[in-house]
Scaffold this active site. Structure first.
Site, mmCIF file in Angstrom:
data_model
loop_
_atom_site.group_PDB
_atom_site.id
_atom_site.type_symbol
_atom_site.label_atom_id
_atom_site.label_comp_id
_atom_site.label_asym_id
_atom_site.label_seq_id
_atom_site.Cartn_x
_atom_site.Cartn_y
_atom_site.Cartn_z
ATOM 1 N N GLU A 94 0.766 -1.185 0.222
ATOM 2 C CA GLU A 94 -0.057 0.055 -0.071
ATOM 3 C C GLU A 94 0.873 1.247 0.018
ATOM 4 O O GLU A 94 1.990 1.220 0.530
ATOM 5 C CB GLU A 94 -0.821 -0.038 1.315
ATOM 6 C CG GLU A 94 -1.331 -1.314 1.671
ATOM 7 C CD GLU A 94 -2.465 -1.181 2.903
ATOM 8 O OE1 GLU A 94 -2.985 -1.981 3.084
ATOM 9 O OE2 GLU A 94 -2.279 -0.226 3.538
ATOM 10 N N CYS A 115 3.087 8.375 1.561
ATOM 11 C CA CYS A 115 3.429 7.476 2.524
ATOM 12 C C CYS A 115 3.770 6.038 2.111
ATOM 13 O O CYS A 115 2.880 5.603 1.413
ATOM 14 C CB CYS A 115 2.274 7.176 3.521
ATOM 15 S SG CYS A 115 2.704 5.804 4.776
ATOM 16 N N CYS A 122 5.386 -7.308 7.981
ATOM 17 C CA CYS A 122 6.456 -6.705 8.943
ATOM 18 C C CYS A 122 6.811 -7.832 10.061
ATOM 19 O O CYS A 122 5.719 -8.579 10.466
ATOM 20 C CB CYS A 122 6.080 -5.427 9.528
ATOM 21 S SG CYS A 122 7.391 -4.674 10.590
ATOM 22 N N CYS A 126 4.314 -5.399 16.257
ATOM 23 C CA CYS A 126 3.858 -4.289 17.137
ATOM 24 C C CYS A 126 2.320 -5.134 17.546
ATOM 25 O O CYS A 126 1.554 -5.192 16.437
ATOM 26 C CB CYS A 126 4.004 -2.828 16.930
ATOM 27 S SG CYS A 126 5.721 -2.375 16.513
ATOM 28 N N CYS A 129 -0.635 -2.912 15.587
ATOM 29 C CA CYS A 129 -0.487 -2.586 14.130
ATOM 30 C C CYS A 129 -1.041 -3.706 13.183
ATOM 31 O O CYS A 129 -0.619 -4.858 13.250
ATOM 32 C CB CYS A 129 0.929 -2.256 13.889
ATOM 33 S SG CYS A 129 1.276 -2.201 12.246
ATOM 34 N N GLY A 169 5.848 -2.347 6.755
ATOM 35 C CA GLY A 169 7.184 -2.555 7.064
ATOM 36 C C GLY A 169 8.004 -1.773 7.846
ATOM 37 O O GLY A 169 7.768 -0.692 8.373
ATOM 38 N N GLU A 170 9.461 -2.205 8.164
ATOM 39 C CA GLU A 170 10.419 -1.396 9.136
ATOM 40 C C GLU A 170 11.470 -1.157 8.231
ATOM 41 O O GLU A 170 12.146 -1.954 7.817
ATOM 42 C CB GLU A 170 10.798 -2.539 10.149
ATOM 43 C CG GLU A 170 11.908 -1.908 11.076
ATOM 44 C CD GLU A 170 11.688 -0.547 11.405
ATOM 45 O OE1 GLU A 170 10.980 -0.150 11.960
ATOM 46 O OE2 GLU A 170 12.765 0.189 11.110
ATOM 47 N N SER A 201 10.614 6.468 9.299
ATOM 48 C CA SER A 201 9.941 6.339 10.794
ATOM 49 C C SER A 201 10.504 4.590 11.039
ATOM 50 O O SER A 201 10.472 3.786 10.151
ATOM 51 C CB SER A 201 8.497 6.196 10.601
ATOM 52 O OG SER A 201 8.084 5.711 11.719
ATOM 53 N N SER A 224 9.310 5.561 16.505
ATOM 54 C CA SER A 224 7.918 5.118 17.088
ATOM 55 C C SER A 224 8.293 4.784 18.632
ATOM 56 O O SER A 224 8.768 3.689 18.672
ATOM 57 C CB SER A 224 7.446 4.061 16.379
ATOM 58 O OG SER A 224 7.163 4.379 14.979
ATOM 59 N N LEU A 225 8.029 5.585 19.306
ATOM 60 C CA LEU A 225 8.034 5.377 20.885
ATOM 61 C C LEU A 225 7.179 4.634 21.549
ATOM 62 O O LEU A 225 7.135 3.602 21.895
ATOM 63 C CB LEU A 225 8.606 6.612 21.297
ATOM 64 C CG LEU A 225 9.236 6.326 22.571
ATOM 65 C CD1 LEU A 225 10.611 5.739 22.704
ATOM 66 C CD2 LEU A 225 9.439 7.746 23.619
ATOM 67 N N HIS A 226 5.833 5.329 21.427
ATOM 68 C CA HIS A 226 4.619 4.814 22.102
ATOM 69 C C HIS A 226 4.503 4.090 23.635
ATOM 70 O O HIS A 226 3.546 3.789 23.974
ATOM 71 C CB HIS A 226 4.109 3.555 21.092
ATOM 72 C CG HIS A 226 4.083 3.846 19.748
ATOM 73 N ND1 HIS A 226 3.956 5.054 18.960
ATOM 74 C CD2 HIS A 226 4.281 2.936 18.639
ATOM 75 C CE1 HIS A 226 3.912 4.919 17.875
ATOM 76 N NE2 HIS A 226 4.322 3.609 17.502
ATOM 77 N N CYS A 343 -1.540 1.926 8.555
ATOM 78 C CA CYS A 343 -0.788 0.891 7.459
ATOM 79 C C CYS A 343 -1.054 -0.476 7.495
ATOM 80 O O CYS A 343 -1.212 -1.123 8.596
ATOM 81 C CB CYS A 343 1.004 0.950 7.741
ATOM 82 S SG CYS A 343 1.302 0.484 9.443
HETATM 83 N N1 SAH Z 1 7.731 0.055 11.108
HETATM 84 C C1 SAH Z 1 7.948 1.608 11.011
HETATM 85 C C2 SAH Z 1 7.190 2.442 9.993
HETATM 86 C C3 SAH Z 1 5.853 2.100 9.659
HETATM 87 S S1 SAH Z 1 4.539 2.034 10.927
HETATM 88 C C4 SAH Z 1 7.485 2.131 12.458
HETATM 89 O O1 SAH Z 1 6.920 1.561 13.256
HETATM 90 O O2 SAH Z 1 7.795 3.444 12.844
HETATM 91 C C5 SAH Z 1 4.519 4.054 10.764
HETATM 92 C C6 SAH Z 1 3.726 4.601 12.131
HETATM 93 O O3 SAH Z 1 2.210 4.266 12.233
HETATM 94 C C7 SAH Z 1 4.405 4.056 13.265
HETATM 95 O O4 SAH Z 1 4.575 5.035 14.425
HETATM 96 C C8 SAH Z 1 3.289 3.128 13.645
HETATM 97 O O5 SAH Z 1 3.570 2.789 15.199
HETATM 98 C C9 SAH Z 1 2.031 3.730 13.171
HETATM 99 N N2 SAH Z 1 0.794 2.797 13.337
HETATM 100 C C10 SAH Z 1 0.766 1.630 13.104
HETATM 101 N N3 SAH Z 1 -0.649 1.209 13.367
HETATM 102 C C11 SAH Z 1 -1.371 2.208 13.745
HETATM 103 C C12 SAH Z 1 -2.758 2.481 14.182
HETATM 104 N N4 SAH Z 1 -3.357 1.500 14.068
HETATM 105 N N5 SAH Z 1 -3.023 3.571 14.453
HETATM 106 C C13 SAH Z 1 -2.128 4.650 14.350
HETATM 107 N N6 SAH Z 1 -0.824 4.580 14.284
HETATM 108 C C14 SAH Z 1 -0.410 3.363 13.870
HETATM 109 FE FE1 SF4 Z 2 6.209 -3.222 11.879
HETATM 110 FE FE2 SF4 Z 2 6.111 -0.620 12.247
HETATM 111 FE FE3 SF4 Z 2 3.649 -2.095 12.302
HETATM 112 FE FE4 SF4 Z 2 5.720 -2.289 14.178
HETATM 113 S S1 SF4 Z 2 4.394 -0.459 13.789
HETATM 114 S S2 SF4 Z 2 4.536 -3.899 13.462
HETATM 115 S S3 SF4 Z 2 7.589 -2.025 13.137
HETATM 116 S S4 SF4 Z 2 5.343 -1.586 10.541
#
Ligand code: SAH
Ligand code: SF4
Length: 354
Positions: A94, A115, A122, A126, A129, A169-170, A201, A224-226, A343
């Site tokens: 995507e 984006c 991935c 997480c 995600c 993806g990462e 990211s 991406s800290l969270h 994503c």
């Molecule tokens: N893998 C990388 C880049 C792709 S994800 C990463 O994790 O940073 C891009 C961003 O979207 C990250 O900050 C991720 O945590 C966030 N993300 C993933 N799922 C989400 C969701 N359901 N709602 C909001 N942000 C989300």
């Molecule tokens: Fe992969 Fe980023 Fe999604 Fe985590 S947030 S599963 S690293 S794409």
């Protein structure tokens, strides 16, 4: 035979020169080829009419020049648009096109962000995600990363001036292909996107953050800290076991120092997980250590997952703690909530229609 042909969009200008020289052609043709590919967006070698016929045939025999195949598009003009592409091996990825200022104030948006995805699936899993739900399939090649840009510009008729590697993806787990794609996207002979308009990211791969700091390009980094403590973060991000908060923070400090650049911490707000005032206070302490800024994102609901977005009141309270601590912070009220813009979601819907 086609399996052996590399895609032409994986080659840098230098590599084109090397190939042409070996083929007994003058070096200057590399610049002409790049122009056909990236300025004129030629879709076949046959279209490169100022090139000798024999060379065009040889190029076609040695390289692929394919565009990504569009499967679906969601959204419409002036809103977030989401594109689903099928790759040569059938894999789905995507890309999301985001207008910077929705037509809220009646002015057209002049900045369009794309984006892009960097992997199929991935491996980091997480818990919140959609991209990680079906695991990891493979890395994208440079041509598939660059191809997203080319195809979305073509399909939308819009000029993209900002790139974020925040799709599926990462990115830092696909480091070499990412760097090559960025070289093509950034180069004057390529797509000419300024390095400062490119953001990577990462979920926090500490060694690769250090590696990125050693690269000459001034691309931006979002982490991406969270969660500001190991306790909170490892509940939702398995990667935290490998690179705990202290180690990640040290890598971020190294990056900031090397690049003389402020990084951004992304912080998804998830109800009951990381949205308490004390979470905000811990976040503020951490962010000040590396002089970063924070981008809060209310969680985007994913079908099949139980996480929830906190109420606006709760979001405001969280932001107030950051503000009182004088931490530069913004909150991004998600665009495209309605079209499964987080994503990985569109791909899942298409793979497993329910
Ligand atoms: N893998 C990388 C880049 C792709 S994800 C990463 O994790 O940073 C891009 C961003 O979207 C990250 O900050 C991720 O945590 C966030 N993300 C993933 N799922 C989400 C969701 N359901 N709602 C909001 N942000 C989300
Ligand atoms: Fe992969 Fe980023 Fe999604 Fe985590 S947030 S599963 S690293 S794409």
């Amino acid at each position: 035979m086609s399996a052996a042909r590399p895609p032409i969009h994986t080659l840098t200008l230098e590599e084109l020169e090397t190939w042409l020289t070996a083929a007994g052609e003058p070096k200057y043709r590399a610049g002409q080829l790049a122009q056909w590919l990236y300025a004129k967006r030629a879709k076949s070698f046959g279209a490169m009419t100022d090139q000798p016929a024999a060379l065009r045939e040889r190029l076609a025999a040695e390289f692929l020049c394919d565009a990504l195949e569009q499967v679906r598009v969601l959204g419409s003009e002036d809103t977030t648009r989401k594109y689903l592409f099928r790759l040569a091996d059938g894999a789905l990825i995507e890309s999301v096109l985001i207008p910077a200022s929705p037509a809220l104030y009646g002015e057209p948006s002049d900045r369009r962000t794309l984006c892009v995805s960097t992997q199929v699936g991935c491996a980091y899993g997480c818990k919140f995600c959609a991209s990680g739900l079906d695991g990891f399939a493979r890395n994208l090649g440079p041509h598939e990363i660059v191809g997203q840009f080319l195809r979305v510009e073509e399909l939308s008729g819009e000029k993209i001036n900002n790139l974020v590697f925040m799709g599926m993806g990462e990115p830092l787990a696909n480091f070499a292909h990412l760097m090559k794609a960025i070289a093509i996207l950034n180069a004057p002979w390529g797509l000419g996107v300024g390095a400062r308009h490119i953001t990577i990211s990462t979920s926090g791969l500490a060694p690769q953050i250090r590696q990125l700091a050693e690269q000459p390009l001034q691309v931006r980094l979002a982490v991406s800290l969270h969660g500001a403590t190991d306790e909170v973060r490892q509940q939702i991000m398995p990667v935290n076991r490998k690179y705990p908060v202290a180690e990640l923070l040290a890598a971020c400090a190294f990056y900031t120092e090397r690049k003389k650049q402020r990084i951004t911490f992304e912080y998804i707000l998830i109800e009951g997980v990381n949205d308490r005032p004390e979470d905000a206070a811990a976040l503020a302490r951490l962010v000040r250590k590396v002089n970063a800024k924070v981008n809060c994102i209310p969680y985007n609901i994913v079908e099949g997952l139980d996480w929830k977005r906190p109420s606006e009141r709760r979001q405001d309270d969280f932001m107030a703690v950051l503000e009182n601590a004088r931490v530069p912070a913004t909150i991004r009220r998600e665009k495209g909530h309605d079209i499964a813009a987080a994503c990985g979601q569109l791909r899942r819907q298409t793979m497993s229609p329910s």
